[in-house]
Design an enzyme around this catalytic site. Structure first.
Site, PDB file in Angstrom:
ATOM      1  CD  GLU A 188      -6.662   1.815  -4.866  1.00  0.00           C
ATOM      2  OE1 GLU A 188      -7.048   2.044  -6.030  1.00  0.00           O
ATOM      3  OE2 GLU A 188      -5.734   2.421  -4.327  1.00  0.00           O
ATOM      4  CB  SER A 201      -0.915   0.030   1.225  1.00  0.00           C
ATOM      5  OG  SER A 201      -1.836  -1.024   1.176  1.00  0.00           O
TER       6      SER A 201
HETATM    7  P1  FAD Z   1     -19.391   2.497   1.477  1.00  0.00           P
HETATM    8  O1  FAD Z   1     -19.269   3.121   0.141  1.00  0.00           O
HETATM    9  O2  FAD Z   1     -20.240   3.196   2.499  1.00  0.00           O
HETATM   10  O3  FAD Z   1     -19.919   1.008   1.291  1.00  0.00           O
HETATM   11  C1  FAD Z   1     -20.498   0.236   2.358  1.00  0.00           C
HETATM   12  C2  FAD Z   1     -20.993  -1.082   1.754  1.00  0.00           C
HETATM   13  O4  FAD Z   1     -22.007  -0.820   0.785  1.00  0.00           O
HETATM   14  C3  FAD Z   1     -19.887  -1.849   1.007  1.00  0.00           C
HETATM   15  O5  FAD Z   1     -20.042  -3.220   1.216  1.00  0.00           O
HETATM   16  C4  FAD Z   1     -20.163  -1.534  -0.457  1.00  0.00           C
HETATM   17  O6  FAD Z   1     -19.715  -2.529  -1.345  1.00  0.00           O
HETATM   18  C5  FAD Z   1     -21.675  -1.420  -0.454  1.00  0.00           C
HETATM   19  N1  FAD Z   1     -22.180  -0.571  -1.545  1.00  0.00           N
HETATM   20  C6  FAD Z   1     -21.924   0.751  -1.763  1.00  0.00           C
HETATM   21  N2  FAD Z   1     -22.529   1.169  -2.888  1.00  0.00           N
HETATM   22  C7  FAD Z   1     -23.191   0.078  -3.396  1.00  0.00           C
HETATM   23  C8  FAD Z   1     -23.989  -0.141  -4.559  1.00  0.00           C
HETATM   24  N3  FAD Z   1     -24.243   0.822  -5.440  1.00  0.00           N
HETATM   25  N4  FAD Z   1     -24.501  -1.374  -4.761  1.00  0.00           N
HETATM   26  C9  FAD Z   1     -24.236  -2.385  -3.892  1.00  0.00           C
HETATM   27  N5  FAD Z   1     -23.477  -2.236  -2.784  1.00  0.00           N
HETATM   28  C10 FAD Z   1     -22.958  -1.022  -2.543  1.00  0.00           C
HETATM   29  N6  FAD Z   1      -9.391   6.269   0.243  1.00  0.00           N
HETATM   30  C11 FAD Z   1      -8.639   7.263  -0.300  1.00  0.00           C
HETATM   31  O7  FAD Z   1      -9.155   8.187  -0.927  1.00  0.00           O
HETATM   32  N7  FAD Z   1      -7.270   7.261  -0.162  1.00  0.00           N
HETATM   33  C12 FAD Z   1      -6.616   6.278   0.533  1.00  0.00           C
HETATM   34  O8  FAD Z   1      -5.373   6.312   0.631  1.00  0.00           O
HETATM   35  C13 FAD Z   1      -7.389   5.236   1.135  1.00  0.00           C
HETATM   36  N8  FAD Z   1      -6.781   4.279   1.920  1.00  0.00           N
HETATM   37  C14 FAD Z   1      -7.567   3.409   2.638  1.00  0.00           C
HETATM   38  C15 FAD Z   1      -6.972   2.586   3.603  1.00  0.00           C
HETATM   39  C16 FAD Z   1      -7.759   1.742   4.383  1.00  0.00           C
HETATM   40  C17 FAD Z   1      -7.112   0.932   5.469  1.00  0.00           C
HETATM   41  C18 FAD Z   1      -9.161   1.663   4.166  1.00  0.00           C
HETATM   42  C19 FAD Z   1     -10.032   0.750   4.965  1.00  0.00           C
HETATM   43  C20 FAD Z   1      -9.748   2.472   3.199  1.00  0.00           C
HETATM   44  C21 FAD Z   1      -8.970   3.360   2.449  1.00  0.00           C
HETATM   45  N9  FAD Z   1      -9.569   4.267   1.544  1.00  0.00           N
HETATM   46  C22 FAD Z   1      -8.807   5.261   0.953  1.00  0.00           C
HETATM   47  C23 FAD Z   1     -11.032   4.328   1.434  1.00  0.00           C
HETATM   48  C24 FAD Z   1     -11.666   3.234   0.606  1.00  0.00           C
HETATM   49  O9  FAD Z   1     -11.391   3.439  -0.738  1.00  0.00           O
HETATM   50  C25 FAD Z   1     -13.173   3.196   0.937  1.00  0.00           C
HETATM   51  O10 FAD Z   1     -13.306   2.648   2.238  1.00  0.00           O
HETATM   52  C26 FAD Z   1     -13.970   2.409  -0.079  1.00  0.00           C
HETATM   53  O11 FAD Z   1     -14.037   3.095  -1.301  1.00  0.00           O
HETATM   54  C27 FAD Z   1     -15.398   2.115   0.389  1.00  0.00           C
HETATM   55  O12 FAD Z   1     -16.018   3.264   0.839  1.00  0.00           O
HETATM   56  P2  FAD Z   1     -16.768   3.253   2.263  1.00  0.00           P
HETATM   57  O13 FAD Z   1     -15.832   2.703   3.273  1.00  0.00           O
HETATM   58  O14 FAD Z   1     -17.312   4.625   2.498  1.00  0.00           O
HETATM   59  O15 FAD Z   1     -17.946   2.229   2.120  1.00  0.00           O
END
Ligand code: FAD
Length: 387
Positions: A366, A90
């Site tokens: 991602e 990462s």
């Molecule tokens: P949500 O979008 O709220 O999703 C929650 C659940 O709903 C998931 O299971 C998802 O699959 C589901 N869901 C959402 N939309 C739909 C749909 N349309 N249909 C069906 N299911 C759906 N981000 C950055 O910008 N930069 C980084 O460097 C970075 N590093 C990270 C490091 C770690 C350790 C972690 C955990 C995350 C990191 N992220 C980073 C963020 C990461 O990209 C997001 O957590 C990810 O995109 C999911 O977003 P969310 O957590 O808000 O989940």
């Protein structure tokens, strides 16, 4: 090391050299105490400049100190780093694919000269701010915004889950430019020592513990015009970076799975029960047979992806399939490997459970597994099903 269909035979000398160098680096500098870092929730920061010296940050870019290695070499590098720990890969993915890549692709000559050589050596650490507290899978709905003032922009908003933000010197912040028509998304290079920037660390993680994750708070942060990436305006900016990073993940996940496989194979041969090694039991052999097969299939997909990327024919949908498949494969197989290690399998003395916990993050960031499913669903039906 598992290479059942002899993919090594097709590697050129440089690709072998990069793979071997990365493998040795992981053996010597990462494996001895990565378990302790995982337990303590720390990243081995002393490795950051070392990884720079080794050329681990975006070596597939051209110019500005980058050697422009093949996409296969880059993939192999990610594979070896993630065989060490997903946190290590990462670090290299964020620095290379999410920060150096957009500067290289969309930056001005001045921005490239200023940032790329220092980031290549690891002297300067970058992070990528796209996700927000209320907008993860749908970053298009981002609320962080920029407004023009006399000599530049003022930024407001917050980003979260940002890998390396607490140790970064600079963040690429994606924000809506409210002073232009249709509020296009622009990329802003925000030095983290600017007034109004905060980068709190997220400490409660049970996954990717050997990686530093934080927030980015932006409270009336002023940046000059020359800090805006001039070459892109729209979601194409962040999404094209994600395609690069996901490519590395598709390869990296295979490394994590391979490490689990090797650990389980070794353990099964060493561990005696009922008068001999557990590897003589059909039940254990079946697990290894399945693991070895799934890893090999994922390797094939990664190698093919590299060929398409090299030819300029790789599409984001190809990357979605590879990221989705290979991470799911690694997540499932790490659990089987953990199982084969019995009680010892739940400790940090062995890698499978650490990989297994890490892969929960890799499965989520991602683009979650679900989101890549929707990308492929749209690809195969022509109907978007996100909303
Ligand atoms: P949500 O979008 O709220 O999703 C929650 C659940 O709903 C998931 O299971 C998802 O699959 C589901 N869901 C959402 N939309 C739909 C749909 N349309 N249909 C069906 N299911 C759906 N981000 C950055 O910008 N930069 C980084 O460097 C970075 N590093 C990270 C490091 C770690 C350790 C972690 C955990 C995350 C990191 N992220 C980073 C963020 C990461 O990209 C997001 O957590 C990810 O995109 C999911 O977003 P969310 O957590 O808000 O989940």
């Amino acid at each position: 090391m598992l290479d059942f269909v002899q993919l090594e035979a097709d590697l050129d000398q440089e690709e072998r050299m990069i793979r071997d160098t990365a493998r040795e680096f992981v053996e010597e500098h990462v494996k001895p105490d990565i378990g302790e870092h995982f337990e303590n929730g720390t990243f081995p920061k002393e490795l950051i400049p070392k990884m720079g010296e080794m050329g681990f940050y975006a070596p597939n870019l051209e110019g500005y100190g980058s050697p422009n290695v093949s996409e296969t070499a880059y993939g192999l590098l990610m594979q070896e780093l993630e065989a060490g720990d997903s946190g290590l890969r990462s670090m290299a993915s964020v620095q290379g694919a999410l920060v150096m890549y957009p500067i290289h692709a969309y930056g001005s000559e001045e921005q490239k000269d200023e940032w790329l050589p220092e980031m290549g050596t690891g002297e300067t650490i970058g992070c990528f701010g796209l996700t927000e507290p209320e907008h993860g899978s749908n970053p298009t709905a981002m609320e962080t915004y920029a407004e023009r003032d006399d000599d530049g922009y003022v930024l407001n908003g917050s980003k979260t889950w940002i890998t390396n933000s607490p140790i970064a010197d600079v963040a690429i912040v994606w924000a809506r430019d409210r002073s232009a028509d249709d509020d296009p998304v622009r990329g802003f290079l925000v030095e983290t020592d600017r007034d109004g920037v905060s980068t709190n660390k997220i400490t409660e993680k049970l996954s990717l513990r050997a990686s530093i994750t934080g927030e980015i708070g932006l409270n009336n942060v002023r940046v000059p015009e020359e800090n805006v990436l001039p070459g892109v305006s729209s979601m194409k900016g962040p999404l094209s970076c994600l395609t690069q990073a996901r490519y590395g993940i598709a390869w990296g996940a295979v490394g994590a799975a391979r490490d689990c496989f090797e650990e389980a194979r070794q353990y099964a041969n060493d561990r005696d029960q009922f008068g001999g090694p557990i590897s003589r039991f059909q039940l254990q052999q079946r697990k290894l047979a399945e693991m070895g097969t799934q890893i090999t299939l994922a390797q094939l997909l990664a190698y093919r992806l590299a060929e398409l990327k090299e030819r300029g024919e790789m599409r984001p949908q190809h990357v979605s399939m590879a990221k989705r498949n290979n991470v799911r494969m690694a997540r499932n197989q790490s659990r089987i490997a953990r199982e084969m290690l019995g009680g010892n399998g739940i400790t940090t003395d062995y890698s499978p459970m650490r990989h297994m916990a890490n892969l929960e993050t890799v499965y989520t960031y991602e683009g979650t597994h679900d989101i890549h499913t929707l990308v492929l669903g749209e690809e195969f039906t022509g109907i978007p099903a996100y909303e």
